[in-house]
Design an enzyme around this catalytic site. Structure first.
Site, PDB file in Angstrom:
ATOM      1  N   PHE A   8       0.998  -1.474   0.041  1.00  0.00           N
ATOM      2  CA  PHE A   8      -0.082   0.059   0.030  1.00  0.00           C
ATOM      3  C   PHE A   8       0.956   1.327   0.097  1.00  0.00           C
ATOM      4  CE2 PHE A   8      -2.336   3.312   2.369  1.00  0.00           C
ATOM      5  CZ  PHE A   8      -3.151   3.340   1.949  1.00  0.00           C
ATOM      6  N   PHE A  65      -8.950  -3.241   5.020  1.00  0.00           N
ATOM      7  CA  PHE A  65      -9.078  -3.658   4.523  1.00  0.00           C
ATOM      8  C   PHE A  65      -9.370  -4.897   3.476  1.00  0.00           C
ATOM      9  CE2 PHE A  65      -5.789  -1.411   6.421  1.00  0.00           C
ATOM     10  CZ  PHE A  65      -6.695  -0.219   6.275  1.00  0.00           C
ATOM     11  N   LYS A  88      -5.656 -11.631  10.737  1.00  0.00           N
ATOM     12  CA  LYS A  88      -6.926 -11.854  12.500  1.00  0.00           C
ATOM     13  C   LYS A  88      -7.442 -11.100  12.096  1.00  0.00           C
ATOM     14  CE  LYS A  88      -2.650 -14.589  14.059  1.00  0.00           C
ATOM     15  NZ  LYS A  88      -1.304 -14.455  15.266  1.00  0.00           N
ATOM     16  N   ALA A 121       5.261 -10.300  14.600  1.00  0.00           N
ATOM     17  CA  ALA A 121       6.115  -9.876  13.823  1.00  0.00           C
ATOM     18  C   ALA A 121       7.682  -9.964  13.815  1.00  0.00           C
ATOM     19  CB  ALA A 121       5.284  -8.788  12.500  1.00  0.00           C
ATOM     20  N   LYS A 173      -8.573 -13.990  19.678  1.00  0.00           N
ATOM     21  CA  LYS A 173      -7.225 -13.257  20.964  1.00  0.00           C
ATOM     22  C   LYS A 173      -7.535 -11.748  20.810  1.00  0.00           C
ATOM     23  CE  LYS A 173      -4.465 -12.982  17.973  1.00  0.00           C
ATOM     24  NZ  LYS A 173      -3.241 -11.674  17.933  1.00  0.00           N
ATOM     25  N   ARG A 237       0.319  -5.802  20.705  1.00  0.00           N
ATOM     26  CA  ARG A 237      -0.049  -3.953  19.952  1.00  0.00           C
ATOM     27  C   ARG A 237      -1.484  -3.864  20.774  1.00  0.00           C
ATOM     28  NH1 ARG A 237       1.417  -4.405  14.017  1.00  0.00           N
ATOM     29  NH2 ARG A 237      -0.406  -6.647  14.230  1.00  0.00           N
ATOM     30  N   ASN A 238      -2.576  -5.023  20.541  1.00  0.00           N
ATOM     31  CA  ASN A 238      -3.644  -4.427  21.303  1.00  0.00           C
ATOM     32  C   ASN A 238      -3.616  -4.630  22.697  1.00  0.00           C
ATOM     33  OD1 ASN A 238      -6.109  -5.169  19.108  1.00  0.00           O
ATOM     34  ND2 ASN A 238      -3.659  -7.180  19.192  1.00  0.00           N
ATOM     35  N   LYS A 266      -1.970  -0.979  12.352  1.00  0.00           N
ATOM     36  CA  LYS A 266      -3.351  -0.939  13.126  1.00  0.00           C
ATOM     37  C   LYS A 266      -3.665  -1.845  14.178  1.00  0.00           C
ATOM     38  CE  LYS A 266      -4.300   1.399   9.299  1.00  0.00           C
ATOM     39  NZ  LYS A 266      -4.168   3.030   9.817  1.00  0.00           N
ATOM     40  N   GLN A 268      -5.696  -4.587  15.413  1.00  0.00           N
ATOM     41  CA  GLN A 268      -7.520  -5.601  15.168  1.00  0.00           C
ATOM     42  C   GLN A 268      -8.554  -5.413  16.114  1.00  0.00           C
ATOM     43  OE1 GLN A 268      -6.755  -6.782  11.765  1.00  0.00           O
ATOM     44  NE2 GLN A 268      -6.213  -5.060  12.301  1.00  0.00           N
TER      45      GLN A 268
HETATM   46  P1  NAD Z   1      -0.167  -3.843  11.118  1.00  0.00           P
HETATM   47  O1  NAD Z   1      -0.785  -3.785  11.569  1.00  0.00           O
HETATM   48  O2  NAD Z   1       1.685  -3.244  10.851  1.00  0.00           O
HETATM   49  O3  NAD Z   1      -0.873  -2.389   9.419  1.00  0.00           O
HETATM   50  C1  NAD Z   1       0.024  -1.586   8.780  1.00  0.00           C
HETATM   51  C2  NAD Z   1      -0.530  -2.442   7.480  1.00  0.00           C
HETATM   52  O4  NAD Z   1      -1.458  -2.076   6.805  1.00  0.00           O
HETATM   53  C3  NAD Z   1       0.973  -1.571   6.847  1.00  0.00           C
HETATM   54  O5  NAD Z   1       1.630  -2.565   5.675  1.00  0.00           O
HETATM   55  C4  NAD Z   1      -0.072  -0.443   5.722  1.00  0.00           C
HETATM   56  O6  NAD Z   1       1.174  -0.526   4.817  1.00  0.00           O
HETATM   57  C5  NAD Z   1      -1.019  -1.418   5.506  1.00  0.00           C
HETATM   58  N1  NAD Z   1      -1.679  -0.154   4.831  1.00  0.00           N
HETATM   59  C6  NAD Z   1      -2.549   0.618   5.419  1.00  0.00           C
HETATM   60  N2  NAD Z   1      -3.431   1.758   5.443  1.00  0.00           N
HETATM   61  C7  NAD Z   1      -3.757  -0.118   4.357  1.00  0.00           C
HETATM   62  C8  NAD Z   1      -4.925   0.419   3.171  1.00  0.00           C
HETATM   63  N3  NAD Z   1      -5.461   1.424   3.032  1.00  0.00           N
HETATM   64  N4  NAD Z   1      -5.014  -0.241   2.449  1.00  0.00           N
HETATM   65  C9  NAD Z   1      -4.297  -1.341   2.993  1.00  0.00           C
HETATM   66  N5  NAD Z   1      -2.880  -1.901   3.623  1.00  0.00           N
HETATM   67  C10 NAD Z   1      -3.186  -0.333   4.287  1.00  0.00           C
HETATM   68  O7  NAD Z   1       0.043  -4.586   9.664  1.00  0.00           O
HETATM   69  P2  NAD Z   1       0.298  -6.405  10.198  1.00  0.00           P
HETATM   70  O8  NAD Z   1       0.776  -6.460  11.756  1.00  0.00           O
HETATM   71  O9  NAD Z   1       1.075  -6.924   8.892  1.00  0.00           O
HETATM   72  O10 NAD Z   1      -1.276  -7.443  10.231  1.00  0.00           O
HETATM   73  C11 NAD Z   1      -1.232  -7.716   9.435  1.00  0.00           C
HETATM   74  C12 NAD Z   1      -2.793  -9.286   9.573  1.00  0.00           C
HETATM   75  O11 NAD Z   1      -1.621 -10.030  10.138  1.00  0.00           O
HETATM   76  C13 NAD Z   1      -3.337  -8.264  11.259  1.00  0.00           C
HETATM   77  O12 NAD Z   1      -4.434  -9.227  10.464  1.00  0.00           O
HETATM   78  C14 NAD Z   1      -2.331  -9.036  12.124  1.00  0.00           C
HETATM   79  O13 NAD Z   1      -3.368  -9.631  12.928  1.00  0.00           O
HETATM   80  C15 NAD Z   1      -2.181 -10.327  11.404  1.00  0.00           C
HETATM   81  N6  NAD Z   1      -1.141 -10.344  12.673  1.00  0.00           N
HETATM   82  C16 NAD Z   1       0.113  -9.369  12.517  1.00  0.00           C
HETATM   83  C17 NAD Z   1       0.816  -9.870  13.546  1.00  0.00           C
HETATM   84  C18 NAD Z   1       1.979  -9.051  14.080  1.00  0.00           C
HETATM   85  O14 NAD Z   1       2.839  -9.400  14.781  1.00  0.00           O
HETATM   86  N7  NAD Z   1       1.977  -8.069  13.355  1.00  0.00           N
HETATM   87  C19 NAD Z   1       1.010 -11.313  13.673  1.00  0.00           C
HETATM   88  C20 NAD Z   1       0.463 -11.990  13.141  1.00  0.00           C
HETATM   89  C21 NAD Z   1      -1.028 -11.189  12.262  1.00  0.00           C
HETATM   90  P1  13P Z   2      -0.923  -7.573  18.516  1.00  0.00           P
HETATM   91  O1  13P Z   2      -1.837  -7.768  16.523  1.00  0.00           O
HETATM   92  O2  13P Z   2      -1.818  -7.303  19.491  1.00  0.00           O
HETATM   93  O3  13P Z   2       0.253  -7.143  18.083  1.00  0.00           O
HETATM   94  O4  13P Z   2      -1.072  -9.495  17.452  1.00  0.00           O
HETATM   95  C1  13P Z   2       0.044  -9.856  16.942  1.00  0.00           C
HETATM   96  C2  13P Z   2      -0.416 -11.517  17.365  1.00  0.00           C
HETATM   97  O5  13P Z   2      -1.280 -11.724  16.299  1.00  0.00           O
HETATM   98  C3  13P Z   2       0.545 -12.171  17.749  1.00  0.00           C
HETATM   99  O6  13P Z   2       0.407 -13.779  16.861  1.00  0.00           O
END
Ligand code: NAD
Ligand code: 13P
Length: 318
Positions: A8, A65, A88, A121, A173, A237-238, A266, A268
């Site tokens: 994005f 999104f 998620k 991550a 969760k 982060r939550n 962001k 969730q």
């Molecule tokens: P994030 O919460 O870090 O959000 C930022 C991302 O959103 C960036 O890649 C940004 O480019 C994108 N973004 C911003 N505006 C946008 C738009 N209008 N359209 C599309 N993309 C846009 O994202 P994340 O941590 O990669 O989380 C993505 C998914 O992965 C979520 O469902 C989250 O629960 C899941 N997840 C995250 C983690 C983690 O530790 N970060 C771990 C496991 C699962």
């Molecule tokens: P947070 O979005 O709360 O950082 O959780 C990340 C996650 O899903 C770890 O498995």
């Protein structure tokens, strides 16, 4: 050999485009600074060109999104392409809740597995050992192909034929993690947090089974279940933003704190709490789910953060 990563697009404070910066430095300096990406990862700001030659699609964006992204992908994919979602969250439609993998399958007509787990991550990026769970429906071979693709010596993947259970674990969760952050912000200690996690896990299982009776108890003992709940309630982060919300006595909104603390990332959990609440209200189930309901009511300022430990279980609940 080549992994096209749709980005994005945004302009960095230096004036450079994020995708150009990633391709030059092989690093996402905004969202994952300090981690080198493989040189075969090519950032592409054009969604259509990013998916054009793909035979395997990994969906991973904040859940709000996905619907818009899927609509843009209609008619743009190669025949036979397979998908997996790491997202998620869920969408609530007029006809009821819709898991993200189903949204992808229904919109694009493709098979979609899910991968969830205790997977913060930044820790995976530095190759610290962790586990994950792939959920699938019927097509075990597809699940095995994804497991092979994701497995490394430091990332162990199990497959489970319970796509809804796996996806609901990862989704719900995040709401419990908000509750855990609230008790941290109220300095309530470890016993309280453990109680919140236990009640949360019980509500996660009950909610999942009410929506999808096929959901299996064992799924809650996989990485996607209790392990993800623990890691997110400890280090996610939550949790972090909810702690700040409680420390401010609920006077600063989650939106404000998210923008200030997460720099474009962001939450969730807050939107998922709202989505879950819509389902609970529709079915008249709020009393059965005091923790999930209370989290939403605190998030919208209807109840103070202290309410997180003030509800009473309905008769017959443990
Ligand atoms: P994030 O919460 O870090 O959000 C930022 C991302 O959103 C960036 O890649 C940004 O480019 C994108 N973004 C911003 N505006 C946008 C738009 N209008 N359209 C599309 N993309 C846009 O994202 P994340 O941590 O990669 O989380 C993505 C998914 O992965 C979520 O469902 C989250 O629960 C899941 N997840 C995250 C983690 C983690 O530790 N970060 C771990 C496991 C699962
Ligand atoms: P947070 O979005 O709360 O950082 O959780 C990340 C996650 O899903 C770890 O498995």
């Amino acid at each position: 050999d080549e992994v096209r990563m749709w980005v994005f697009e945004e302009t960095l404070p230096t004036g450079e485009k994020l995708s150009e910066s990633i391709n030059q430095a092989h690093e996402n300096c905004k969202y994952l600074p300090g981690i080198k990406l493989g040189t075969n990862v090519i950032a592409d700001p054009d969604l259509e060109s990013a998916v054009k030659d793909a035979d395997m699609l990994v969906f991973v964006t904040p859940h709000q999104f996905v619907e818009g992204i899927c609509k843009k992908l209609v008619g743009k994919l190669r025949p036979g392409v397979e998908a997996i979602s790491l997202i998620k969250g869920m969408e609530v439609k007029m006809e009821g809740p819709c898991m993200i993998s189903k949204l992808i399958t229904d919109t694009l007509g493709i098979n979609c597995c899910v991968l969830m787990g205790a997977n913060i991550a930044n820790e995976i990026a530095v190759e610290k050992f962790s586990e994950a769970t792939i959920g699938y429906r019927e097509d075990k071979e597809a699940a095995n192909r994804w497991a092979k693709l994701f497995t490394t010596p430091y990332f162990l993947v199990a497959i489970v034929e319970d796509i809804e259970g796996v996806e609901l674990c990862g989704t719900l969760k995040n709401v419990v993690a908000i509750a855990a952050g609230l008790v941290d912000g109220l300095d309530m200690g470890n016993n309280t947090k453990a109680a919140i996690m236990r009640i949360g896990l019980r509500e996660m299982r009950a909610f999942s089974k009410l929506l999808f009776p096929s959901v299996r108890d064992n799924t809650f003992f996989e990485s996607c279940g209790v392990a993800d709940l623990i890691t997110t309630c400890l280090g996610g982060r939550n949790r972090r933003v909810a702690e700040a919300f409680a420390r401010n006595g609920g006077k600063r909104s989650f939106d404000e704190l998210e923008a200030e603390m997460l720099h474009g990332q962001k939450l969730q959990g807050v939107s998922t709490a709202r989505e879950v609440y819509e389902v609970l209200t529709y079915h008249g189930w709020q009393e059965l789910f005091p923790l999930l309901s209370t989290v939403h009511e605190i998030c919208i300022g209807q109840l103070p953060p202290t309410s997180i430990v003030e509800y009473r279980l309905a008769e017959g609940q443990s």
